[in-house]
Design a protein around this motif. Structure first.
Motif, PDB file in Angstrom:
ATOM      1  N   UNK A 370    -114.463  80.987  40.358  1.00 39.63           N
ATOM      2  CA  UNK A 370    -114.295  81.180  39.001  1.00 39.63           C
ATOM      3  C   UNK A 370    -115.583  80.666  38.233  1.00 39.63           C
ATOM      4  N   UNK A 371    -116.130  81.095  37.077  1.00 41.30           N
ATOM      5  CA  UNK A 371    -116.985  80.707  36.217  1.00 41.30           C
ATOM      6  C   UNK A 371    -116.729  80.488  34.915  1.00 41.30           C
ATOM      7  N   UNK A 372    -117.041  79.458  34.066  1.00 41.61           N
ATOM      8  CA  UNK A 372    -117.023  79.213  32.565  1.00 41.61           C
ATOM      9  C   UNK A 372    -117.924  79.259  32.056  1.00 41.61           C
ATOM     10  N   UNK A 373    -118.370  80.043  30.979  1.00 41.15           N
ATOM     11  CA  UNK A 373    -119.571  80.034  29.958  1.00 41.15           C
ATOM     12  C   UNK A 373    -119.046  79.253  28.712  1.00 41.15           C
ATOM     13  N   UNK A 374    -120.102  78.210  28.469  1.00 42.69           N
ATOM     14  CA  UNK A 374    -119.547  77.263  27.314  1.00 42.69           C
ATOM     15  C   UNK A 374    -120.891  77.324  26.435  1.00 42.69           C
ATOM     16  N   UNK A 375    -120.588  77.732  25.070  1.00 41.47           N
ATOM     17  CA  UNK A 375    -121.796  77.721  24.213  1.00 41.47           C
ATOM     18  C   UNK A 375    -121.969  76.133  23.977  1.00 41.47           C
ATOM     19  N   UNK A 376    -123.184  75.766  24.140  1.00 34.17           N
ATOM     20  CA  UNK A 376    -123.650  74.610  23.941  1.00 34.17           C
ATOM     21  C   UNK A 376    -124.852  74.053  23.045  1.00 34.17           C
ATOM     22  N   UNK A 377    -125.734  75.269  22.888  1.00 35.96           N
ATOM     23  CA  UNK A 377    -126.583  75.082  21.803  1.00 35.96           C
ATOM     24  C   UNK A 377    -126.907  76.131  20.626  1.00 35.96           C
ATOM     25  N   UNK A 378    -127.672  75.875  19.720  1.00 37.32           N
ATOM     26  CA  UNK A 378    -128.219  76.676  18.933  1.00 37.32           C
ATOM     27  C   UNK A 378    -129.783  76.510  18.832  1.00 37.32           C
ATOM     28  N   UNK A 379    -130.295  77.624  18.315  1.00 28.55           N
ATOM     29  CA  UNK A 379    -131.705  77.629  18.479  1.00 28.55           C
ATOM     30  C   UNK A 379    -132.377  77.530  16.858  1.00 28.55           C
ATOM     31  N   UNK A 380    -133.194  76.525  16.805  1.00 29.54           N
ATOM     32  CA  UNK A 380    -133.750  76.540  15.484  1.00 29.54           C
ATOM     33  C   UNK A 380    -135.172  76.686  15.427  1.00 29.54           C
ATOM     34  N   UNK A 381    -135.676  77.619  14.559  1.00 27.91           N
ATOM     35  CA  UNK A 381    -137.151  78.017  14.400  1.00 27.91           C
ATOM     36  C   UNK A 381    -138.047  77.018  13.725  1.00 27.91           C
ATOM     37  N   UNK A 382    -139.398  77.079  14.013  1.00 30.85           N
ATOM     38  CA  UNK A 382    -139.990  76.024  13.310  1.00 30.85           C
ATOM     39  C   UNK A 382    -140.067  75.762  11.818  1.00 30.85           C
ATOM     40  N   UNK A 383    -139.515  76.931  11.255  1.00 33.44           N
ATOM     41  CA  UNK A 383    -139.466  76.618   9.657  1.00 33.44           C
ATOM     42  C   UNK A 383    -137.911  76.436   9.270  1.00 33.44           C
ATOM     43  N   UNK A 384    -137.232  76.087  10.435  1.00 34.00           N
ATOM     44  CA  UNK A 384    -135.852  75.217  10.236  1.00 34.00           C
ATOM     45  C   UNK A 384    -134.748  76.218  10.073  1.00 34.00           C
ATOM     46  N   UNK A 385    -134.936  77.533  10.242  1.00 36.68           N
ATOM     47  CA  UNK A 385    -133.930  78.405  10.331  1.00 36.68           C
ATOM     48  C   UNK A 385    -133.240  78.821  11.689  1.00 36.68           C
ATOM     49  N   UNK A 386    -132.094  79.354  11.532  1.00 39.79           N
ATOM     50  CA  UNK A 386    -131.535  79.881  12.819  1.00 39.79           C
ATOM     51  C   UNK A 386    -131.056  81.216  12.668  1.00 39.79           C
ATOM     52  N   UNK A 387    -130.732  81.983  13.802  1.00 40.14           N
ATOM     53  CA  UNK A 387    -130.438  83.354  13.735  1.00 40.14           C
ATOM     54  C   UNK A 387    -128.745  83.525  13.681  1.00 40.14           C
ATOM     55  N   UNK A 388    -128.045  82.556  14.095  1.00 40.29           N
ATOM     56  CA  UNK A 388    -126.542  82.822  14.383  1.00 40.29           C
ATOM     57  C   UNK A 388    -126.032  83.255  13.188  1.00 40.29           C
ATOM     58  N   UNK A 389    -125.348  84.414  13.275  1.00 42.64           N
ATOM     59  CA  UNK A 389    -124.569  85.272  12.087  1.00 42.64           C
ATOM     60  C   UNK A 389    -125.621  85.967  11.496  1.00 42.64           C
ATOM     61  N   UNK A 390    -126.723  86.016  11.481  1.00 36.45           N
ATOM     62  CA  UNK A 390    -127.932  86.643  10.464  1.00 36.45           C
ATOM     63  C   UNK A 390    -128.579  87.698  11.381  1.00 36.45           C
ATOM     64  N   UNK A 391    -129.260  87.073  12.445  1.00 39.22           N
ATOM     65  CA  UNK A 391    -129.973  88.118  13.215  1.00 39.22           C
ATOM     66  C   UNK A 391    -131.254  88.004  12.677  1.00 39.22           C
ATOM     67  N   UNK A 392    -132.162  88.836  13.681  1.00 42.02           N
ATOM     68  CA  UNK A 392    -133.690  89.043  13.124  1.00 42.02           C
ATOM     69  C   UNK A 392    -133.826  90.158  12.006  1.00 42.02           C
ATOM     70  N   UNK A 393    -134.385  89.711  11.058  1.00 39.30           N
ATOM     71  CA  UNK A 393    -134.548  90.670   9.728  1.00 39.30           C
ATOM     72  C   UNK A 393    -135.752  91.536  10.005  1.00 39.30           C
ATOM     73  N   UNK A 394    -135.680  92.827  10.239  1.00 39.24           N
ATOM     74  CA  UNK A 394    -136.868  93.601  10.412  1.00 39.24           C
ATOM     75  C   UNK A 394    -137.590  93.682   9.323  1.00 39.24           C
ATOM     76  N   UNK A 395    -138.966  93.973   9.429  1.00 34.71           N
ATOM     77  CA  UNK A 395    -140.239  94.048   8.313  1.00 34.71           C
ATOM     78  C   UNK A 395    -139.856  95.634   8.014  1.00 34.71           C
ATOM     79  N   UNK A 396    -139.508  96.365   8.675  1.00 33.74           N
ATOM     80  CA  UNK A 396    -139.384  97.881   8.423  1.00 33.74           C
ATOM     81  C   UNK A 396    -138.143  98.592   9.099  1.00 33.74           C
ATOM     82  N   UNK A 397    -137.386  99.148   8.232  1.00 34.93           N
ATOM     83  CA  UNK A 397    -135.908  99.837   8.871  1.00 34.93           C
ATOM     84  C   UNK A 397    -136.201 101.244   8.643  1.00 34.93           C
ATOM     85  N   UNK A 398    -136.197 101.919   9.831  1.00 34.73           N
ATOM     86  CA  UNK A 398    -136.398 103.402   9.789  1.00 34.73           C
ATOM     87  C   UNK A 398    -134.880 103.875   9.474  1.00 34.73           C
TER      88      UNK A 398
END
Length: 424
Positions: A370-398
């Motif tokens: 079997x295999x276990x996947x475990x959430x262990x990290x979040x990623x923080x961009x250089x401006x201090x923000x992260x994407x969890x729960x927010x996502x990438x915000x597009x500059x243009x939305x068709x």
């Protein structure tokens, strides 16, 4: 299936567990939780046939349960376990696991315990499902079916890849055709896979609006998941990547881009990450290296911060106009790829906000396969923000739905080409 896979780990624990399983039941053996050690997946060309496993005895059940509970206890990102009393869970679910009627019920109890964490990342994978995961890791889709990979949508299965010399290819099916019915049932009630030599009836709707019915015979099919890379007008490279889960995807992309550059220079790049569920960290870093270098952010865990440092890769595309396509299906490391390039390479992002599902998960190999996947990290961009729960915000939305168009008529790609012409 394949959710946010970032690192693959295997432990010496599995060997220890096999030895432990051979120890007389009266001997008490205590081992620590599995310790991850990085390895590289090994490719295979053969269709993997599951090996029957003997039923788990009470000793092995206890061992598996303890490994899963202890690994989460020691490594889960949130030390409060999202408000769950993890010590109490051990007592309650340990008793349920040992009392389970059969192995399937036992694994269901383990899965239910992990789901108590209420995140979209951590999960338990029973042994048979591990086999399918490993096949995709190698970049191969192996099936008894018609020879397509699909993306489930609300009104059908969108065909993403048609494998050469498959029943689907011979019938003329193409990417972005939509399977809306299978054997007279709604697409979500039927299956395109099935017994070797059996027939399957499909109702296909094409992007142009035409529909057709066809009957195909299922075959054993093996296909490779590859990027779609081509030169568009004005010497703009289109780089379509449907997953980062293929462990050599960055190498495939680099090789294809080098071929394009050898013909003549490029004047811009469109990086298409729509419905890309993420994948390996090595693939993420390798792709970033064409566009940016240096420290681009950090992974944050209970143990501290680990910077993501990117090294340059050939071909060097830094400075070229760059447009990235994303949608709600863009997740995990595919989101990080888009966000880092938006911030560090001034890329323009076109599409819909991405999934906001970016916690890094680690895989631990558990006794019995079997295999276990475990959430262990979040990623923080250089401006201090992260994407969890927010996502990438597009500059243009068709406003258009890209899944309703063939590649050649895709309005999002047309917008991307216009944007590159503007910024050149």
């Amino acid at each position: 299936m394949l959710e946010r896979m970032s690192f693959r780990w295997v432990s010496i624990w599995f060997l220890c567990a096999l030895l432990w399983a051979c120890t007389p039941a009266s001997t008490e053996v205590r081992e620590p939780a599995p310790t991850p050690t990085a390895i590289s997946p090994t490719p295979t060309a053969a269709l993997i046939t599951p090996t029957p496993r003997p039923p788990l005895d009470a000793t092995l059940r206890q061992q598996i349960f303890t490994e899963v509970w202890t690994t989460i206890n020691e490594h889960y990102l949130d030390p409060t376990f999202n408000g769950v009393d993890w010590a109490r869970v051990r007592a309650e679910y340990g008793a349920r696991a040992l009392a389970a009627e059969d192995d399937a019920s036992f694994f269901a109890v383990i899965s239910a315990m992990v789901r108590l964490l209420r995140d979209d990342h951590s999960r338990f994978v029973p042994p048979q499902a591990v086999i399918a995961e490993d096949q995709l890791t190698r970049g191969r889709e192996e099936q008894v079916g018609i020879g397509v990979s699909t993306l489930p949508l609300s009104d059908g299965l969108l065909i993403q890849h048609v494998f050469p010399d498959s029943p689907a290819a011979r019938a003329g099916l193409q990417p972005r055709d939509r399977i809306v019915a299978i054997d007279g049932l709604s697409f979500n009630l039927g299956s395109i896979e099935g017994p070797l030599g059996s027939s399957v009836r499909l109702l296909i709707v094409q992007p142009e609006g035409d529909s057709r019915e066809l009957e195909l015979i299922r075959e054993r099919v093996e296909g490779r998941i590859e990027p779609l890379i081509r030169r568009l007008s004005d010497d703009v490279a289109y780089v379509g990547i449907s997953t980062l889960w293929v462990n050599d995807m960055h190498e495939q992309v680099a090789t294809a881009l080098q071929r394009l550059m050898a013909e003549r220079p490029l004047r811009g790049v469109i990086l298409d990450l729509r419905s890309n569920p993420g994948g390996w960290r090595d693939v993420l870093s390798g792709l970033l290296g064409h566009f940016v270098t240096g420290d681009v952010g950090a992974f944050i865990s209970r143990k501290g911060a680990t910077p993501l440092v990117v090294t340059a890769r050939n071909p060097d595309l830094r400075g070229l106009p760059l447009v990235i396509l994303v949608d709600r299906g863009t997740a995990s490391y595919a989101e990080l790829l888009a966000a880092v390039l938006q911030q560090e390479a001034q890329a323009t992002v076109i599409g819909r906000p991405s999934a906001g599902n970016t916690e890094t998960i680690y895989a631990y190999e558990i006794t019995g396969g079997a295999r276990l996947w475990v959430a262990q990290e979040v990623f923080r961009l250089n401006d201090g923000s992260d994407l969890e729960g927010k996502g990438v915000q597009p500059d243009i939305q068709p406003s258009s739905d890209w899944t309703r168009f063939r590649f050649e008529a895709d309005p999002w790609i047309a917008l991307a080409l216009d944007r590159i012409r503007e910024v050149r």
